[in-house]
Scaffold this motif. Sequence first.
Motif: not given
Ligand code: ZN
Length: 223
Positions: A37, A39, A70, A72, A179
């Motif tokens: 994963h 981020d 992911h 953001m 998550d």
């Molecule tokens: Zn995440």
Amino acid sequence: MPPEASTRIAPSILAADFGRLGDEIRAVDAGGADWIHVDVMDGAFVPSISFGTPAVAAARAATRLPLDVHLMIEPVEPHLDAFVAAGADAITVHVEAVADPAATLRRIRELGVRAGLTLRPGTPESSLWPHLDALDIVLVMSVEPGAGGQAFIPEMLDRIASLAARIEAQSSEIDLVVDGGINADVAPRVAEAGGQVLVAGTSVFGHPDGPASGVRALRRALG
Ligand code: ZN
Ligand code: DX5
């Protein structure tokens, strides 16, 4: 097979030692991780800045595991091609950060990678409902996005169960990812509620016996 037995583990490299990122990724790979994963934080959609496509490229060079990116960030669209080129296998975006989720999900799939949608804990679950037939991943944030090391928000167990039921009802091949704040104590409850892929940063990369042991501890907790 009980749901927990098939539960996958996705270590978040946000919590990794960036001085040894390749070694850390190879360690969780050896420990039995299923995904990695990644981020990505831009300091605008969320207060902190983490890293961008170079981190994805470094992870791609270190493992053959699926890279679960992911985002953001806001805006999202101008950056999709670069994350795919860097090696992303899946891109999950925040429903709050895109004007037209359907168009963004379509674009991600057109780029040949899996498309995911996620939401802040405070965003109504119903914001995802219209898009369930156009995505491959639903990511339930069990902490406020923007930092690792936060405590799991137990109220999200109801959201996980609710989305799991909705996904089941339309028999979609969607992966339900959870998550934030996941450790050996919380993991069984998240899996029981319907979480299929558990993201864990601090509990894995911060494990006293090293990242591979962190993955194994989660796997043992899931039974
Ligand atoms: Zn995440
Ligand atoms: C938070 C990130 C999460 C977080 C997970 O904004 O999306 O992936 O890094 O890390 P832990 O397991 O430390 O909460």
